[in-house]
Design a protein around this motif. Structure first.
Motif, PDB file in Angstrom:
ATOM      1  N   GLU A   1     -36.221 -44.653 -23.613  1.00 21.59           N
ATOM      2  CA  GLU A   1     -36.511 -45.008 -21.876  1.00 21.59           C
ATOM      3  C   GLU A   1     -37.530 -44.026 -21.510  1.00 21.59           C
ATOM      4  N   ILE A   2     -38.346 -44.731 -20.733  1.00 22.50           N
ATOM      5  CA  ILE A   2     -39.282 -43.708 -19.796  1.00 22.50           C
ATOM      6  C   ILE A   2     -39.148 -44.056 -18.615  1.00 22.50           C
ATOM      7  N   PRO A   3     -38.812 -42.941 -17.437  1.00 23.66           N
ATOM      8  CA  PRO A   3     -38.560 -43.427 -16.234  1.00 23.66           C
ATOM      9  C   PRO A   3     -39.651 -43.602 -15.404  1.00 23.66           C
ATOM     10  N   PHE A   4     -39.539 -44.477 -14.448  1.00 21.58           N
ATOM     11  CA  PHE A   4     -40.621 -44.882 -13.432  1.00 21.58           C
ATOM     12  C   PHE A   4     -40.004 -45.175 -12.124  1.00 21.58           C
ATOM     13  N   THR A   5     -40.629 -45.107 -11.046  1.00 19.22           N
ATOM     14  CA  THR A   5     -39.885 -45.705  -9.695  1.00 19.22           C
ATOM     15  C   THR A   5     -40.627 -46.956  -9.463  1.00 19.22           C
ATOM     16  N   PHE A   6     -39.693 -47.909  -9.217  1.00 15.44           N
ATOM     17  CA  PHE A   6     -40.043 -49.208  -9.086  1.00 15.44           C
ATOM     18  C   PHE A   6     -40.704 -49.309  -7.538  1.00 15.44           C
ATOM     19  N   SER A   7     -41.883 -49.952  -7.441  1.00 16.85           N
ATOM     20  CA  SER A   7     -42.484 -49.830  -5.836  1.00 16.85           C
ATOM     21  C   SER A   7     -42.529 -51.425  -5.437  1.00 16.85           C
ATOM     22  N   SER A   8     -43.079 -51.251  -4.214  1.00 17.64           N
ATOM     23  CA  SER A   8     -43.027 -52.769  -3.327  1.00 17.64           C
ATOM     24  C   SER A   8     -44.314 -53.523  -3.949  1.00 17.64           C
ATOM     25  N   ARG A   9     -44.229 -54.713  -3.764  1.00 23.19           N
ATOM     26  CA  ARG A   9     -44.970 -55.548  -4.227  1.00 23.19           C
ATOM     27  C   ARG A   9     -46.479 -55.270  -3.506  1.00 23.19           C
ATOM     28  N   ILE A  10     -47.588 -55.649  -4.053  1.00 22.91           N
ATOM     29  CA  ILE A  10     -48.627 -55.328  -3.309  1.00 22.91           C
ATOM     30  C   ILE A  10     -48.833 -56.576  -2.279  1.00 22.91           C
ATOM     31  N   HIS A  11     -48.990 -57.693  -2.910  1.00 26.80           N
ATOM     32  CA  HIS A  11     -48.980 -59.090  -2.194  1.00 26.80           C
ATOM     33  C   HIS A  11     -48.011 -60.022  -2.445  1.00 26.80           C
ATOM     34  N   GLY A  12     -47.622 -61.158  -1.802  1.00 24.94           N
ATOM     35  CA  GLY A  12     -46.845 -62.198  -2.318  1.00 24.94           C
ATOM     36  C   GLY A  12     -45.373 -61.850  -2.204  1.00 24.94           C
ATOM     37  N   GLU A  13     -44.623 -62.735  -2.944  1.00 29.95           N
ATOM     38  CA  GLU A  13     -43.206 -62.431  -2.834  1.00 29.95           C
ATOM     39  C   GLU A  13     -42.521 -62.770  -4.310  1.00 29.95           C
ATOM     40  N   SER A  14     -41.182 -62.318  -4.595  1.00 25.57           N
ATOM     41  CA  SER A  14     -40.588 -62.209  -5.612  1.00 25.57           C
ATOM     42  C   SER A  14     -40.092 -63.824  -6.105  1.00 25.57           C
ATOM     43  N   LYS A  15     -40.205 -64.165  -7.354  1.00 27.75           N
ATOM     44  CA  LYS A  15     -39.667 -65.325  -7.989  1.00 27.75           C
ATOM     45  C   LYS A  15     -38.427 -65.423  -8.441  1.00 27.75           C
ATOM     46  N   LEU A  16     -37.770 -64.260  -8.129  1.00 26.04           N
ATOM     47  CA  LEU A  16     -36.348 -64.211  -8.761  1.00 26.04           C
ATOM     48  C   LEU A  16     -35.277 -64.895  -7.826  1.00 26.04           C
ATOM     49  N   SER A  17     -35.515 -66.227  -7.779  1.00 29.20           N
ATOM     50  CA  SER A  17     -34.577 -67.086  -7.049  1.00 29.20           C
ATOM     51  C   SER A  17     -33.150 -67.262  -7.337  1.00 29.20           C
ATOM     52  N   ALA A  18     -32.400 -68.070  -6.630  1.00 34.89           N
ATOM     53  CA  ALA A  18     -30.949 -68.317  -6.759  1.00 34.89           C
ATOM     54  C   ALA A  18     -30.943 -68.877  -8.283  1.00 34.89           C
ATOM     55  N   LYS A  19     -31.869 -69.786  -8.395  1.00 30.04           N
ATOM     56  CA  LYS A  19     -31.843 -70.635  -9.642  1.00 30.04           C
ATOM     57  C   LYS A  19     -31.927 -69.686 -10.922  1.00 30.04           C
ATOM     58  N   VAL A  20     -32.694 -68.603 -10.737  1.00 32.06           N
ATOM     59  CA  VAL A  20     -32.890 -67.516 -11.911  1.00 32.06           C
ATOM     60  C   VAL A  20     -31.475 -66.727 -12.073  1.00 32.06           C
ATOM     61  N   GLN A  21     -31.016 -66.408 -10.910  1.00 35.16           N
ATOM     62  CA  GLN A  21     -29.593 -65.665 -10.946  1.00 35.16           C
ATOM     63  C   GLN A  21     -28.532 -66.453 -11.716  1.00 35.16           C
ATOM     64  N   ILE A  22     -28.559 -68.071 -11.317  1.00 36.67           N
ATOM     65  CA  ILE A  22     -27.336 -68.745 -12.103  1.00 36.67           C
ATOM     66  C   ILE A  22     -27.869 -68.665 -13.586  1.00 36.67           C
TER      67      ILE A  22
ATOM     68  N   TYR B   1     -22.885 -66.346 -20.737  1.00 35.10           N
ATOM     69  CA  TYR B   1     -22.057 -67.251 -21.271  1.00 35.10           C
ATOM     70  C   TYR B   1     -22.413 -67.811 -22.695  1.00 35.10           C
ATOM     71  N   ASP B   2     -23.731 -68.150 -22.746  1.00 38.59           N
ATOM     72  CA  ASP B   2     -24.383 -68.777 -23.800  1.00 38.59           C
ATOM     73  C   ASP B   2     -24.181 -68.039 -25.150  1.00 38.59           C
ATOM     74  N   VAL B   3     -24.257 -66.281 -24.589  1.00 35.75           N
ATOM     75  CA  VAL B   3     -24.506 -65.542 -25.963  1.00 35.75           C
ATOM     76  C   VAL B   3     -22.945 -64.791 -26.038  1.00 35.75           C
ATOM     77  N   SER B   4     -22.071 -65.334 -25.320  1.00 37.64           N
ATOM     78  CA  SER B   4     -20.906 -64.712 -25.612  1.00 37.64           C
ATOM     79  C   SER B   4     -19.720 -66.038 -26.128  1.00 37.64           C
ATOM     80  N   ILE B   5     -19.189 -66.533 -25.112  1.00 41.77           N
ATOM     81  CA  ILE B   5     -17.902 -67.600 -25.323  1.00 41.77           C
ATOM     82  C   ILE B   5     -18.909 -68.807 -25.848  1.00 41.77           C
ATOM     83  N   GLY B   6     -20.156 -68.986 -25.362  1.00 41.45           N
ATOM     84  CA  GLY B   6     -20.939 -70.357 -25.568  1.00 41.45           C
ATOM     85  C   GLY B   6     -21.348 -70.389 -27.088  1.00 41.45           C
ATOM     86  N   LYS B   7     -21.111 -69.448 -27.751  1.00 44.90           N
ATOM     87  CA  LYS B   7     -21.008 -69.651 -29.318  1.00 44.90           C
ATOM     88  C   LYS B   7     -20.003 -70.417 -29.761  1.00 44.90           C
ATOM     89  N   TYR B   8     -18.891 -70.456 -29.172  1.00 50.26           N
ATOM     90  CA  TYR B   8     -17.732 -71.481 -29.574  1.00 50.26           C
ATOM     91  C   TYR B   8     -17.539 -72.687 -28.920  1.00 50.26           C
TER      92      TYR B   8
END
Ligand code: GDD
Ligand code: MN
Length: 363
Positions: free
Chosen positions: A195-216, A223-230
């Motif tokens: 691991e190499i440390p760094f500080t997460f900075s702000s976006r230059i332009h535009g907005e994040s695409k990490l939507s609610a859909k991505v969170q779901i 689930y898929d990689v745990s219970i979903g195997k069965y």
């Protein structure tokens, strides 16, 4: 050689600032840069293609009809020439100054090198409370599944050696954002991760695409990689839809039978009609929810949806008949109305699942 993948979706404004800066940082390092763009509406691909005209080490992969950060990175890695494969966000949030360190770490000990916000010396920068908490909780849950544990398994900034990537590639799950997590889940336990440390900075332009859909998608992934195997997620979703369908079914039954009642009593014909009507209401509901949720990947549209709905009805016909037969049999043998309906509906759900898995939403 270092192959740096820049996944992009609507980053047209950022590339002209980012690319020259990367060139400066990588001066003296044998490298290539691959922009993987998902046919961005803001024409990021066009900006990248123009810049590639006078930058020999810059390549552009424009994907049509596909979306997703993880799959874009995987495709970039597959098109790369280098023995070390790296990825960095194309919005300026990742500190490109540590790229040479990341590269050197993989060259030295193979495996992975990760730009980390949570290791000593790293930071998430100016995040609000909510995003910070979400990230910490997601990280805790994710860590339980990793074969190789690090402090920031959700980082989008890392490098991996070609051999390690090629070994795990067939097992990867390219849904969503969590490409590094997916690698950490699937690489052999002895794989080295620096691991190499760094500080997460702000976006230059535009907005994040990490939507609610991505969170779901992230939760589904866990689930898929745990219970979903069965027990496949699709089956669980189908059962949930079916369970809600039973509530709809019973409610519709109560509504229809109430309307057909003479005083406190209902005739056998009235009861039968109510069961059949309630069944069709439940079929329509189940089809709709299964189409947009359970089988969202094979989701049917337009004419196909109509044909699918007919198939669904056809496939459900046996289920409905079983449902009707069971309910009517129980009712005429003196079982309480409601109980007869519930047992009949459950019989129908089991039939529905089997038939529709085989005929309507075939993968
Ligand atoms: N090709 C492609 N397709 N690229 C995409 C897509 C997509 O569907 N979605 C996002 N990207 C690109 C963006 O254009 C950007 O260059 C990069 O992937 C990261 O996307 P952001 O939308 O900026 O993500 P973020 O900043 O919210 O999330 C970052 O932090 C997360 C952890 O907190 C990323 O680094 C994530 O990878 C990371 O998990
Ligand atoms: Mn970002």
């Amino acid at each position: 050689m270092l192959s740096l993948i820049l996944p992009t979706y609507n980053e047209a404004e950022n590339l002209p600032e980012l690319l020259p800066a990367i060139e400066k940082v990588l001066k003296g390092v044998d490298h290539e840069i691959i922009v993987v763009d998902d046919d961005s509406p803001d024409k990021t691909w066009e900006v990248a293609q123009e810049m590639a005209q006078d930058q020999g080490d810059l390549h552009v992969l424009r994907r049509i009809g596909r979306r997703g950060l993880s799959s874009a990175v995987i495709e970039g890695f597959l098109a790369a020439k280098g023995d070390v494969l790296a990825v960095m966000d194309a919005d300026g949030q990742h500190d490109m100054d540590i790229l040479p360190k990341i590269y050197a770490a993989v060259q030295k000990s193979s495996g992975l090198a990760v730009g980390s916000r949570y290791t000593k010396g790293g930071s998430v920068g100016e995040w609000d409370e909510r995003r910070y908490l979400m990230s910490r909780v997601a990280t805790k849950m994710a860590l339980a599944l990793c074969a190789v544990k690090i402090s920031d398994p959700m980082s989008g900034f890392f490098a991996i050696d070609r051999k390690t990537f090629e070994e795990v590639m067939p097992r990867l799950n390219p849904k969503g954002f969590k490409i590094l997590l997916d690698l950490l889940v699937h690489v052999p336990e002895k794989t080295k991760a620096t691991e190499i440390p760094f500080t997460f900075s702000s976006r230059i332009h535009g907005e994040s695409k990490l939507s609610a859909k991505v969170q779901i998608e992230f939760l589904e992934y866990l689930y898929d990689v745990s219970i979903g195997k069965y027990i496949p997620l699709m089956f669980v979703k189908y059962c949930l839809v079916g369970a809600v369908g039973v509530v709809i079914h019973v409610s519709a039954f109560l509504l229809i039978s109430n309307a057909l009642k003479h005083g406190a009593d209902i005739t056998f014909q009235g009861f039968s009609f109510s069961v059949i009507g309630a069944t069709e209401v439940a079929i329509i509901f189940n089809f709709w929810l299964n189409n947009i949720w359970t089988f969202s990947r094979e989701r049917l549209h337009g004419v196909h949806m109509l044909i699918g709905f007919l198939k669904f009805n056809g496939a459900c016909l046996f289920g409905a008949l079983a449902n009707y037969a069971v309910s009517a049999f129980l009712f005429s043998n003196g079982t309480a109305q409601l109980l007869a309906v519930v047992i009949g509906a459950f019989t129908g759900v089991i039939w529905n699942y089997t038939m529709n898995r085989l005929f309507t939403w075939r993968a």
